[in-house]
Design an enzyme around this catalytic site. Sequence first.
Site, PDB file in Angstrom:
ATOM      1  N   ILE A   6       0.818  -1.216   0.000  1.00 29.19           N
ATOM      2  CA  ILE A   6       0.000   0.000   0.000  1.00 29.19           C
ATOM      3  C   ILE A   6       0.855   1.271   0.000  1.00 29.19           C
ATOM      4  O   ILE A   6       2.016   1.256   0.375  1.00 29.19           O
ATOM      5  CB  ILE A   6      -0.995  -0.009   1.182  1.00 29.19           C
ATOM      6  CG1 ILE A   6      -0.257  -0.029   2.500  1.00 29.19           C
ATOM      7  CG2 ILE A   6      -1.947  -1.176   1.065  1.00 29.19           C
ATOM      8  CD1 ILE A   6      -1.159   0.175   3.671  1.00 29.19           C
ATOM      9  N   ASN A  22      -0.282   7.758   0.713  1.00 28.63           N
ATOM     10  CA  ASN A  22      -1.125   8.960   0.606  1.00 28.63           C
ATOM     11  C   ASN A  22      -2.349   8.943   1.517  1.00 28.63           C
ATOM     12  O   ASN A  22      -2.705   9.981   2.076  1.00 28.63           O
ATOM     13  CB  ASN A  22      -1.527   9.215  -0.854  1.00 28.63           C
ATOM     14  CG  ASN A  22      -2.343   8.100  -1.452  1.00 28.63           C
ATOM     15  OD1 ASN A  22      -2.249   6.953  -1.026  1.00 28.63           O
ATOM     16  ND2 ASN A  22      -3.144   8.430  -2.433  1.00 28.63           N
ATOM     17  N   LYS A  52       1.929  -4.762   3.668  1.00 31.42           N
ATOM     18  CA  LYS A  52       3.166  -3.988   3.705  1.00 31.42           C
ATOM     19  C   LYS A  52       2.858  -2.514   3.492  1.00 31.42           C
ATOM     20  O   LYS A  52       2.561  -2.070   2.398  1.00 31.42           O
ATOM     21  CB  LYS A  52       4.172  -4.434   2.650  1.00 31.42           C
ATOM     22  CG  LYS A  52       5.539  -3.908   3.072  1.00 31.42           C
ATOM     23  CD  LYS A  52       6.511  -3.559   1.993  1.00 31.42           C
ATOM     24  CE  LYS A  52       6.296  -2.337   1.186  1.00 31.42           C
ATOM     25  NZ  LYS A  52       6.584  -1.063   1.882  1.00 31.42           N
ATOM     26  N   GLU A  98       6.956   2.757   3.313  1.00 33.70           N
ATOM     27  CA  GLU A  98       8.040   3.046   4.262  1.00 33.70           C
ATOM     28  C   GLU A  98       7.935   4.453   4.849  1.00 33.70           C
ATOM     29  O   GLU A  98       8.411   4.708   5.942  1.00 33.70           O
ATOM     30  CB  GLU A  98       9.412   2.837   3.604  1.00 33.70           C
ATOM     31  CG  GLU A  98       9.651   3.582   2.296  1.00 33.70           C
ATOM     32  CD  GLU A  98       9.212   2.774   1.073  1.00 33.70           C
ATOM     33  OE1 GLU A  98       8.201   2.038   1.158  1.00 33.70           O
ATOM     34  OE2 GLU A  98       9.901   2.893   0.039  1.00 33.70           O
ATOM     35  N   LEU A 124      -3.341   2.046  -9.925  1.00 30.16           N
ATOM     36  CA  LEU A 124      -2.127   2.814 -10.223  1.00 30.16           C
ATOM     37  C   LEU A 124      -2.408   4.301 -10.395  1.00 30.16           C
ATOM     38  O   LEU A 124      -3.374   4.815  -9.846  1.00 30.16           O
ATOM     39  CB  LEU A 124      -1.455   2.201 -11.456  1.00 30.16           C
ATOM     40  CG  LEU A 124      -1.214   0.681 -11.331  1.00 30.16           C
ATOM     41  CD1 LEU A 124      -0.674   0.104 -12.625  1.00 30.16           C
ATOM     42  CD2 LEU A 124      -0.296   0.355 -10.162  1.00 30.16           C
ATOM     43  N   GLY A 125      -1.577   4.931 -11.159  1.00 30.06           N
ATOM     44  CA  GLY A 125      -1.631   6.390 -11.242  1.00 30.06           C
ATOM     45  C   GLY A 125      -2.758   6.915 -12.110  1.00 30.06           C
ATOM     46  O   GLY A 125      -3.557   6.157 -12.660  1.00 30.06           O
ATOM     47  N   CYS A 142      -4.808   9.415  -6.080  1.00 29.60           N
ATOM     48  CA  CYS A 142      -4.595   8.864  -7.425  1.00 29.60           C
ATOM     49  C   CYS A 142      -5.625   9.376  -8.419  1.00 29.60           C
ATOM     50  O   CYS A 142      -5.330   9.541  -9.591  1.00 29.60           O
ATOM     51  CB  CYS A 142      -4.578   7.344  -7.379  1.00 29.60           C
ATOM     52  SG  CYS A 142      -5.970   6.651  -6.488  1.00 29.60           S
ATOM     53  N   GLU A 149       2.108  11.998 -13.917  1.00 29.72           N
ATOM     54  CA  GLU A 149       1.449  12.178 -12.625  1.00 29.72           C
ATOM     55  C   GLU A 149       2.401  12.914 -11.680  1.00 29.72           C
ATOM     56  O   GLU A 149       3.513  12.457 -11.426  1.00 29.72           O
ATOM     57  CB  GLU A 149       1.071  10.820 -12.040  1.00 29.72           C
ATOM     58  CG  GLU A 149       0.235  10.959 -10.780  1.00 29.72           C
ATOM     59  CD  GLU A 149      -0.228   9.602 -10.251  1.00 29.72           C
ATOM     60  OE1 GLU A 149       0.599   8.684 -10.165  1.00 29.72           O
ATOM     61  OE2 GLU A 149      -1.420   9.493  -9.905  1.00 29.72           O
ATOM     62  N   ILE A 150       1.958  14.041 -11.147  1.00 29.15           N
ATOM     63  CA  ILE A 150       2.813  14.854 -10.270  1.00 29.15           C
ATOM     64  C   ILE A 150       2.577  14.475  -8.807  1.00 29.15           C
ATOM     65  O   ILE A 150       3.487  14.415  -8.011  1.00 29.15           O
ATOM     66  CB  ILE A 150       2.547  16.363 -10.516  1.00 29.15           C
ATOM     67  CG1 ILE A 150       2.890  16.713 -11.976  1.00 29.15           C
ATOM     68  CG2 ILE A 150       3.338  17.217  -9.535  1.00 29.15           C
ATOM     69  CD1 ILE A 150       2.548  18.135 -12.396  1.00 29.15           C
TER      70      ILE A 150
HETATM   71  P1  ADP Z   1       5.850   6.312  -4.755  1.00 23.99           P
HETATM   72  O1  ADP Z   1       6.908   6.196  -5.816  1.00 23.99           O
HETATM   73  O2  ADP Z   1       4.864   7.374  -4.973  1.00 23.99           O
HETATM   74  O3  ADP Z   1       6.418   6.286  -3.383  1.00 23.99           O
HETATM   75  P2  ADP Z   1       5.486   3.511  -4.951  1.00 23.99           P
HETATM   76  O4  ADP Z   1       4.676   2.850  -6.001  1.00 23.99           O
HETATM   77  O5  ADP Z   1       6.956   3.488  -5.077  1.00 23.99           O
HETATM   78  O6  ADP Z   1       4.972   4.976  -4.847  1.00 23.99           O
HETATM   79  O7  ADP Z   1       5.116   2.908  -3.510  1.00 23.99           O
HETATM   80  C1  ADP Z   1       3.923   2.282  -3.181  1.00 23.99           C
HETATM   81  C2  ADP Z   1       4.217   1.035  -2.382  1.00 23.99           C
HETATM   82  O8  ADP Z   1       4.969   0.132  -3.198  1.00 23.99           O
HETATM   83  C3  ADP Z   1       5.068   1.238  -1.131  1.00 23.99           C
HETATM   84  O9  ADP Z   1       4.588   0.369  -0.113  1.00 23.99           O
HETATM   85  C4  ADP Z   1       6.441   0.821  -1.571  1.00 23.99           C
HETATM   86  O10 ADP Z   1       7.267   0.372  -0.516  1.00 23.99           O
HETATM   87  C5  ADP Z   1       6.113  -0.311  -2.497  1.00 23.99           C
HETATM   88  N1  ADP Z   1       7.167  -0.633  -3.470  1.00 23.99           N
HETATM   89  C6  ADP Z   1       8.078   0.200  -4.023  1.00 23.99           C
HETATM   90  N2  ADP Z   1       8.887  -0.461  -4.869  1.00 23.99           N
HETATM   91  C7  ADP Z   1       8.490  -1.763  -4.865  1.00 23.99           C
HETATM   92  C8  ADP Z   1       8.911  -2.953  -5.530  1.00 23.99           C
HETATM   93  N3  ADP Z   1       9.918  -2.939  -6.395  1.00 23.99           N
HETATM   94  N4  ADP Z   1       8.238  -4.101  -5.285  1.00 23.99           N
HETATM   95  C9  ADP Z   1       7.187  -4.125  -4.440  1.00 23.99           C
HETATM   96  N5  ADP Z   1       6.760  -3.050  -3.772  1.00 23.99           N
HETATM   97  C10 ADP Z   1       7.387  -1.876  -3.966  1.00 23.99           C
END
Ligand code: ADP
Length: 498
Positions: free
Chosen positions: A170, A173, A196, A199, A272-273, A305, A402-403
């Site tokens: 997840i 946002n 998950k 972070e 997604l976006g 989104c 997407e900004i």
């Molecule tokens: P942003 O780039 O806006 O932070 P992300 O799509 O990177 O959005 O993040 C959304 C979620 O996907 C977060 O929980 C992030 O930890 C997770 N994530 C990022 N990269 C990966 C990956 N390679 N595989 C699985 N999950 C990921």
Amino acid sequence: MATVGYSTAQRITQPGVKAFLASPVKKLLINNRWVDARSGRTFEIVDPTTEDVLARAAEGDAADVDAAVDAARTAFEGPWGRLPVAERARYLLRFAAAIEANLDELAELESLNNGQTLATAKAMITEGAVGALHFYAGSAVSIHGETPATDESFFNYSLREPIGVCAGIIPWNVPIPMAVWKIAPALAAGNTVIIKPAEQTPLTAVRLGELLLETGIPDGVVNIVTGFGPGAGSAIAEHPGIDKVAFTGSTEVGRSILRASTGNLKRVTLELGGKSPNVVFADANMAAAVPTALAGFSLNSGQICAAGTRILVQRDAHDEFVETLTRYAGGLTLGDPLDPASDMGPLSSKEQFERVTGYLDVGKAEGARATTGGSPADGRGYFVEPTVFVDVDNDMRIAREEIFGPVVSVIPFTDENDAVLQGNDTSYGLAAAVWTNDLGRAHRVARRLKAGSVWVNNYYTNDLSLPFGGYKQSGVGREHGSNWYEHYTEVKSVYVKL
Ligand code: ADP
Ligand code: MG
């Protein structure tokens, strides 16, 4: 104007939040026990309003995902997967009640970690999270197969059965609703789940884990693994013991999850976006269209989104629309999201701040003009002013990419056909809106716009009874709606010779 001159510690008002943050290293929830990451590593969680460190969380990785999968598998093979629907639903209702009972505390914690205003946090938790738990508790009984009347010498039917171990990855946002949108349907259909959180914003997911334990939910049914995308996230996407992944986040990461899923052909849904067009005809009720368009790109600092980030305005109405929108956007108060006087808080993280301010530069370099905003606020905190760009062409990067911040492009159109062509000229297709007082035109344009949700004379309405998701590169599959369980069950056809 926006920055606050005091520390995070001084901002906390809720005793529950103080108590929660008094143990400053948050652990993983695996098999109903709070445990450190196997590696012993932790990472910092930052308050985007002050840039102070709020707490630390365990940095889960592949080894912790393995442990979570074992727990979830054992729970699934135990009684959970065969519990009567009403009993599973009861846990969802208890979870909803626990969230409601702790609403003020959860909203403050969400706001501290993510920067959204307290009012936004409360609304999102109430409508997005509690509402979803009620919806899934109620509609768990709607899961059903079919009994075709094909041949009297057979009794043939289909069954809908839980898939097994599901995972939800997840975004940051709207962390609480996003966690619940993955937990609730998985459990309602009889699956077990691993969550998950992002972070940047794992704190409320950990707190939700505590509330889940209060419901008496059996061991291993819900597991929470905090950590980074390339560590915990990719371990989930690749894991042969996970049967389904539901992801909400960027299109780029969505692609990598789909690629990683091929090892065991796990089921994947992706949210997604977007670069959603908000189409305003000259005959629209501007008293409603303008403030709603403002909310469409400034609510949650634009970090939604489905945000309406391309406002297409019919040429005759364009200049007046821009003038009013500019005035309203300039009148928004940026500040401490816990202060009820603030309309907008900071962006959720430093990465996001850098990305959004980068796009402000891109827009200016491409020849667009900001009628208001256009810069970050000075001082501490990740504050960016709401920004309205005009002189935008739909081919510019600021109109295509997407900004994910409070930045909107206003683009003129001539007639209905031009509106539809420009609206659909995007690789995304999550949402769209049309504003007009012409009934026929409203329905014609709603049909022609290629988007998973289309709003007519409103924006952001979300009814869980209807599916949510994207056309094109905005997603795979849909969440919610009356057929929600297709994505959380396997179907089995049974043939009985009579
Ligand atoms: P942003 O780039 O806006 O932070 P992300 O799509 O990177 O959005 O993040 C959304 C979620 O996907 C977060 O929980 C992030 O930890 C997770 N994530 C990022 N990269 C990966 C990956 N390679 N595989 C699985 N999950 C990921
Ligand atoms: Mg990312």
